[in-house]
Scaffold this motif. Structure first.
Motif, mmCIF file in Angstrom:
data_model
loop_
_atom_site.group_PDB
_atom_site.id
_atom_site.type_symbol
_atom_site.label_atom_id
_atom_site.label_comp_id
_atom_site.label_asym_id
_atom_site.label_seq_id
_atom_site.Cartn_x
_atom_site.Cartn_y
_atom_site.Cartn_z
ATOM 1 N N THR A 96 0.843 -1.193 0.000
ATOM 2 C CA THR A 96 0.000 0.000 0.000
ATOM 3 C C THR A 96 0.881 1.246 0.000
ATOM 4 N N ALA A 97 0.590 2.167 -0.898
ATOM 5 C CA ALA A 97 1.381 3.392 -1.007
ATOM 6 C C ALA A 97 1.060 4.351 0.123
ATOM 7 N N ASP A 98 2.059 5.046 0.607
ATOM 8 C CA ASP A 98 1.844 6.088 1.600
ATOM 9 C C ASP A 98 1.117 7.273 0.947
ATOM 10 N N PRO A 99 0.472 8.122 1.745
ATOM 11 C CA PRO A 99 -0.221 9.287 1.171
ATOM 12 C C PRO A 99 0.715 10.112 0.284
ATOM 13 N N GLY A 100 0.238 10.433 -0.886
ATOM 14 C CA GLY A 100 1.026 11.231 -1.829
ATOM 15 C C GLY A 100 1.948 10.416 -2.712
ATOM 16 N N VAL A 101 1.999 9.097 -2.493
ATOM 17 C CA VAL A 101 2.864 8.225 -3.299
ATOM 18 C C VAL A 101 1.997 7.381 -4.219
ATOM 19 N N GLU A 102 2.429 7.218 -5.456
ATOM 20 C CA GLU A 102 1.705 6.388 -6.418
ATOM 21 C C GLU A 102 2.610 6.070 -7.599
ATOM 22 N N VAL A 103 2.192 5.060 -8.370
ATOM 23 C CA VAL A 103 2.864 4.739 -9.634
ATOM 24 C C VAL A 103 2.053 5.435 -10.715
ATOM 25 N N GLY A 104 2.560 6.536 -11.208
ATOM 26 C CA GLY A 104 1.795 7.392 -12.099
ATOM 27 C C GLY A 104 1.550 6.829 -13.483
ATOM 28 N N PRO A 105 0.684 7.483 -14.253
ATOM 29 C CA PRO A 105 0.408 7.064 -15.633
ATOM 30 C C PRO A 105 1.697 6.993 -16.450
ATOM 31 N N GLY A 106 1.825 5.938 -17.238
ATOM 32 C CA GLY A 106 3.022 5.765 -18.046
ATOM 33 C C GLY A 106 4.205 5.201 -17.279
ATOM 34 N N GLN A 107 3.999 4.857 -16.006
ATOM 35 C CA GLN A 107 5.083 4.320 -15.195
ATOM 36 C C GLN A 107 4.780 2.876 -14.778
ATOM 37 N N PHE A 108 5.793 2.213 -14.196
ATOM 38 C CA PHE A 108 5.574 0.884 -13.641
ATOM 39 C C PHE A 108 6.402 0.758 -12.374
ATOM 40 N N GLN A 109 6.068 -0.235 -11.565
ATOM 41 C CA GLN A 109 6.789 -0.476 -10.321
ATOM 42 C C GLN A 109 7.034 -1.972 -10.163
ATOM 43 N N GLN A 110 8.141 -2.342 -9.536
ATOM 44 C CA GLN A 110 8.449 -3.746 -9.267
ATOM 45 C C GLN A 110 8.321 -4.003 -7.767
ATOM 46 N N PHE A 111 7.560 -5.017 -7.413
ATOM 47 C CA PHE A 111 7.350 -5.418 -6.028
ATOM 48 C C PHE A 111 8.034 -6.771 -5.827
ATOM 49 N N VAL A 112 8.955 -6.844 -4.873
ATOM 50 C CA VAL A 112 9.804 -8.019 -4.720
ATOM 51 C C VAL A 112 9.437 -8.803 -3.463
ATOM 52 N N LEU A 113 9.382 -10.132 -3.620
ATOM 53 C CA LEU A 113 9.010 -11.023 -2.523
ATOM 54 C C LEU A 113 9.911 -12.252 -2.540
ATOM 55 N N SER A 114 10.556 -12.531 -1.414
ATOM 56 C CA SER A 114 11.327 -13.766 -1.260
ATOM 57 C C SER A 114 10.398 -14.794 -0.637
ATOM 58 N N ALA A 115 10.204 -15.934 -1.318
ATOM 59 C CA ALA A 115 9.168 -16.866 -0.865
ATOM 60 C C ALA A 115 9.517 -18.316 -1.152
ATOM 61 N N GLY A 116 8.814 -19.212 -0.441
ATOM 62 C CA GLY A 116 8.989 -20.641 -0.663
ATOM 63 C C GLY A 116 8.502 -21.439 0.537
ATOM 64 N N PRO A 117 8.543 -22.745 0.460
ATOM 65 C CA PRO A 117 8.822 -23.517 -0.759
ATOM 66 C C PRO A 117 7.675 -23.368 -1.760
ATOM 67 N N LEU A 118 8.021 -23.261 -3.018
ATOM 68 C CA LEU A 118 7.018 -23.123 -4.064
ATOM 69 C C LEU A 118 6.316 -24.460 -4.296
ATOM 70 N N PRO A 119 5.097 -24.426 -4.834
ATOM 71 C CA PRO A 119 4.332 -25.668 -5.036
ATOM 72 C C PRO A 119 5.042 -26.652 -5.955
#
Length: 222
Positions: A96-119
């Motif tokens: 969840t973005a903090d107030p005033g923060v966003e991924v604006g039009p024409g932009q992208f963001q990468q969200f990273v997660l370390s996880a496992g064990p995978l199925p």
């Protein structure tokens, strides 16, 4: 000449179609994890483009297939929350973005997660929900049927067969072996140093004895 011209035109049209197709695919929420294996740990990267021309992305929720471990990477301006079931398995993660923060039009963001064990499956889906600053919510949860891609496909990841070592790319590992190796290297280094110093001591002792013997001989001659 006409044949060459026709070939160039045909190639250009094909390239344009491929670029158009890749542009459409790039607009989807996707997940990548090079080297991810069945039953292993990996670093999952969710790529989220903002498709709206008037609003920004302010939240992303990703469903998880009940994972024992799920850890988010710190992101300035974003708060991550992991939901778990009664068995303490991770079932979803929300950024969840903090107030005033966003991924604006024409932009992208990468969200990273370390996880496992995978199925233990050849492919695993991570249905996602993207929330915009104007209140619009887009669900990326549709499964592909045959060769036809749905309008809002769920991010999916192909998993390689397990290599048998229980780990994959980005996998957390025990520090026991690392500590043992470090201790062995330290012991080896200390032993080598002691031998080196001992050798120097022997050389200096021999030199001192030689000098003393020379002094005695000179004294007798005098």
């Amino acid at each position: 000449m006409k044949n060459i011209t026709r070939a160039l035109v045909g190639s250009g049209a094909t390239a344009a179609l491929l670029l158009a197709g890749s542009g459409i695919a790039a607009a989807h929420v996707t997940v990548v994890a090079p080297g991810a294996e069945q039953g292993g740990y990996s670093v999952l990267t969710f790529r989220v483009p903002t498709e709206s021309e008037t609003a920004g992305t302010t939240a992303l929720t990703v469903e998880l297939p009940g994972l024992r471990s799920a850890r988010t990477e710190p992101m300035p301006g974003w708060t991550a929350t992991i939901e778990k079931n009664p068995e303490q398995l991770a079932t979803s993660v929300t950024w969840t973005a903090d107030p005033g923060v966003e991924v604006g039009p024409g932009q992208f963001q990468q969200f990273v997660l370390s996880a496992g064990p995978l199925p233990e499956e050849e492919e695993v889906a991570f249905p996602a929900t993207q929330t915009y600053s104007d209140g619009e919510v887009v669900a990326w949860d549709q499964a592909a049927t045959g060769d036809e891609e749905p309008e809002k496909p769920a991010p999916s990841l192909a998993l390689a067969a397990s290599s048998g070592d229980g780990h994959a790319s980005g996998a957390p590992h025990s520090t026991e072996n690392t500590d043992t190796t470090a201790a062995a290297e330290s012991g080896s280094s200390t032993d080598s140093t002691a031998r080196w110093l001992g050798g120097i001591g022997l050389v200096l002792g021999a030199l001192g004895a030689a000098l003393g013997l020379g002094a005695v001989i000179r004294g007798r001659r005098a």
